[in-house]
Design an enzyme around this catalytic site. Structure first.
Site, PDB file in Angstrom:
ATOM      1  N   HIS A 190      -2.856  -1.186  69.745  1.00  0.00           N
ATOM      2  CA  HIS A 190      -2.313   0.085  69.271  1.00  0.00           C
ATOM      3  C   HIS A 190      -0.851   0.214  69.667  1.00  0.00           C
ATOM      4  O   HIS A 190      -0.460  -0.148  70.767  1.00  0.00           O
ATOM      5  CB  HIS A 190      -3.116   1.237  69.897  1.00  0.00           C
ATOM      6  CG  HIS A 190      -2.618   2.595  69.515  1.00  0.00           C
ATOM      7  ND1 HIS A 190      -2.923   3.177  68.303  1.00  0.00           N
ATOM      8  CD2 HIS A 190      -1.844   3.480  70.168  1.00  0.00           C
ATOM      9  CE1 HIS A 190      -2.341   4.368  68.236  1.00  0.00           C
ATOM     10  NE2 HIS A 190      -1.682   4.580  69.361  1.00  0.00           N
ATOM     11  N   ASP A 199      -8.530  16.403  70.332  1.00  0.00           N
ATOM     12  CA  ASP A 199      -7.132  15.961  70.323  1.00  0.00           C
ATOM     13  C   ASP A 199      -6.385  16.568  69.142  1.00  0.00           C
ATOM     14  O   ASP A 199      -5.224  16.947  69.264  1.00  0.00           O
ATOM     15  CB  ASP A 199      -7.037  14.430  70.270  1.00  0.00           C
ATOM     16  CG  ASP A 199      -5.587  13.971  70.170  1.00  0.00           C
ATOM     17  OD1 ASP A 199      -4.813  14.255  71.101  1.00  0.00           O
ATOM     18  OD2 ASP A 199      -5.210  13.367  69.146  1.00  0.00           O
ATOM     19  N   ARG A 213       0.388  21.479  70.763  1.00  0.00           N
ATOM     20  CA  ARG A 213       1.505  20.879  71.519  1.00  0.00           C
ATOM     21  C   ARG A 213       2.739  20.765  70.637  1.00  0.00           C
ATOM     22  O   ARG A 213       3.872  20.993  71.077  1.00  0.00           O
ATOM     23  CB  ARG A 213       1.106  19.489  72.035  1.00  0.00           C
ATOM     24  CG  ARG A 213       0.156  19.524  73.218  1.00  0.00           C
ATOM     25  CD  ARG A 213      -0.471  18.162  73.456  1.00  0.00           C
ATOM     26  NE  ARG A 213       0.534  17.138  73.727  1.00  0.00           N
ATOM     27  CZ  ARG A 213       0.354  15.831  73.517  1.00  0.00           C
ATOM     28  NH1 ARG A 213      -0.784  15.389  73.029  1.00  0.00           N
ATOM     29  NH2 ARG A 213       1.309  14.983  73.797  1.00  0.00           N
ATOM     30  N   SER A 258      -4.360  11.804  75.129  1.00  0.00           N
ATOM     31  CA  SER A 258      -4.456  11.864  73.673  1.00  0.00           C
ATOM     32  C   SER A 258      -4.657  10.463  73.086  1.00  0.00           C
ATOM     33  O   SER A 258      -5.565  10.219  72.291  1.00  0.00           O
ATOM     34  CB  SER A 258      -3.172  12.507  73.115  1.00  0.00           C
ATOM     35  OG  SER A 258      -3.038  12.296  71.733  1.00  0.00           O
ATOM     36  N   LYS A 282      -8.581   8.500  71.912  1.00  0.00           N
ATOM     37  CA  LYS A 282      -8.822   7.935  70.579  1.00  0.00           C
ATOM     38  C   LYS A 282      -9.175   6.448  70.666  1.00  0.00           C
ATOM     39  O   LYS A 282     -10.017   5.954  69.925  1.00  0.00           O
ATOM     40  CB  LYS A 282      -7.599   8.177  69.690  1.00  0.00           C
ATOM     41  CG  LYS A 282      -7.516   9.649  69.253  1.00  0.00           C
ATOM     42  CD  LYS A 282      -6.265   9.975  68.473  1.00  0.00           C
ATOM     43  CE  LYS A 282      -5.081  10.115  69.393  1.00  0.00           C
ATOM     44  NZ  LYS A 282      -3.876  10.657  68.761  1.00  0.00           N
TER      45      LYS A 282
HETATM   46  N1  URA Z   1       0.455   9.596  70.010  1.00  0.00           N
HETATM   47  C1  URA Z   1      -0.708  10.245  70.183  1.00  0.00           C
HETATM   48  O1  URA Z   1      -1.712   9.890  69.605  1.00  0.00           O
HETATM   49  N2  URA Z   1      -0.744  11.310  71.012  1.00  0.00           N
HETATM   50  C2  URA Z   1       0.336  11.739  71.669  1.00  0.00           C
HETATM   51  O2  URA Z   1       0.231  12.707  72.410  1.00  0.00           O
HETATM   52  C3  URA Z   1       1.545  11.066  71.476  1.00  0.00           C
HETATM   53  C4  URA Z   1       1.564   9.984  70.647  1.00  0.00           C
END
Ligand code: URA
Ligand code: CA
Length: 445
Positions: free
Chosen positions: A82, A161, A168, A183, A187
């Protein structure tokens, strides 16, 4: 538990108990916690930070706020790669086939782009017919048979999230390491891979502008991974300039194909190979990074990585003629040159401004529902460090609208610095694990 008591705990710099965090995420789930309350808590976290115990607890509760994917049916160690997001960052389309062509499963669930950063799914949409909406079963079956699948997320992963991120985004609380780390890692953990490889970008085109903060973020994510028994390795890589020489959806696929065919080199290839080599080691297929790098590189020279990409496109019903004749991916109506405004050496072509120039052409989204023009984008003809004379073509814009093209050319011109020549920064700053930081161009383990 009253929401205001929970918020006050963090406001006053105290630690949340495990039970209170669970109750809080339950309140977020049911809607009992209002947006104002969640936003107030996010700001308290932003200002006060989190302990490791709190961080693990919120990550755990975020993972279990939605579906969790089961990849256990795929033999071998699955490494989920990722990137934290950048400009001209097409590593998935290069690294995936490299790794898969060595028989290592590469099961990638990708997202769409937002803002100046591109998403792999948008890029792949430029190959006509190519399906990225695979059901979980089909996705797993494809990886089992041919070791490679790139698809959109199935199921509803980490709804908590989505909620927190949206708040945010509008309350100036994106840029907090515990919030970013939980976050991203929630995932990754929900996707069910065995190990995690993160490309943490640093520079103007990235979330993190400063290598030390990027390393801190990486270490935080690697610790979360270790806590959940998923070995996590991060490479800290440069995003001060676009990684690839092409920015824009179809154009980035074009570049990835040219690289896979061994027709092109550059920073995108270098970082993709470094990531693939780390995957080999994480997948227990190699113990030595130099040997891993050589094995990965050979997959380009022998045509196997290209063949693997072609095979994936075919399997997902894409028109393979666009892979066999990648020039078909360069079809915007106008090509507009951007030229050097004076003599000197190109010192920088700024990533964020290049991303914004591509956005102006229509290659990205400002809002979630914006429709993209997949054909537009930018080709960097000359990299930083190259001497130029006034009038030399540094970049070419691919536009479908002359007015937007002219506007974009202005932005791109502002991205270019010409001077007496600046020191080139490394492409790979460091490798970070849950326990160590290795600062070098070619970290070994
Ligand atoms: N990418 C994400 O998935 N979350 C974040 O908070 C920042 C970048
Ligand atoms: Ca497995």
């Amino acid at each position: 538990m009253h929401a205001s008591d929970f918020i006050a705990t963090k406001r006053d710099g105290k630690e949340h108990s495990r039970e209170s965090i669970r109750a809080w995420f339950q309140m977020i789930h049911t809607g009992e916690a209002t947006d104002d309350q969640i936003a107030a808590w996010l700001m308290a976290v932003y200002l006060r930070g989190m302990t490791e115990a709190e961080l693990y607890a919120i990550t755990d509760d975020m993972v279990h706020s939605g579906d969790v994917i089961d990849l256990s049916g795929i033999p071998g160690i699955i490494v989920d790669k990722h990137s934290t997001g950048g400009v001209g960052d097409t590593t998935t389309l290069v690294t995936g086939p490299l790794v898969a062509s060595l028989g290592i499963p590469f099961a990638k669930m990708s997202g769409r782009g937002l803002g100046h950063t591109g998403g792999t799914l948008d890029k792949l949409a430029s190959i006509p017919g190519l399906r990225t909406e695979l059901q979980e079963e089909e996705f797993v079956d494809q990886v089992r048979r041919m070791h490679l699948a790139v698809a959109g997320q199935t199921g509803t992963l980490v709804p908590a999230d989505k909620k927190l991120y949206a708040l945010r985004d509008v309350t100036a609380t994106i840029d907090a390491i515990p919030l970013i780390a939980s976050s991203i890692m929630s995932k990754k953990l929900a996707v069910g891979a065995d190990k995690i490889l993160l490309d943490v970008k640093v520079g103007s085109g990235a979330f993190m502008q400063d290598p030390d903060r990027a390393i801190e973020l990486a270490g935080t994510m690697a610790k979360i991974g270790a806590r959940f028994s998923k070995e996590t390795v991060c490479l800290i890589t440069a995003m001060e300039e676009p990684l690839g020489d092409f920015v824009g959806n179809a154009l980035e696929v074009y570049e990835a194909i040219r690289i896979l065919r061994g027709e092109k080199e550059g920073p995108l290839l270098t970082v993709s190979i470094a990531l693939a080599a780390e995957e080999l080691i994480l997948a227990d297929k190699e113990t030595n990074i130099e040997r891993a790098t050589e094995r990965v590189r050979a997959q380009i020279a022998n045509g196997a990585a290209y063949k693997k990409f072609l095979e994936m496109v075919q399997e997902q019903d894409g028109d393979t003629s666009f892979v066999e004749k990648p020039e078909k991916l360069r079809k915007a109506r106008f090509q507009i040159p951007v030229k050097a405004e004076k003599d000197g050496i190109i010192e920088k072509i700024d990533a964020r401004l290049t991303g914004e120039a591509a956005l102006e052409l229509g290659s990205g989204r400002l809002k979630k529902d914006d429709v993209l023009d997949l054909d537009v984008g930018i080709e960097r003809k000359l990299r930083s460090g190259t001497p130029v004379q006034k009038g030399d073509v540094i970049a070419v814009l691919y536009a479908n609208d002359e007015k937007r093209g002219a506007e974009s050319a202005k932005i791109l011109q502002s991205a270019i610095t010409i001077g007496e020549g600046a020191a080139q920064k490394p492409l790979i700053f460091a490798k970070v694990t849950d326990t160590d930081v290795f600062y070098t161009e070619s970290a070994t383990r």
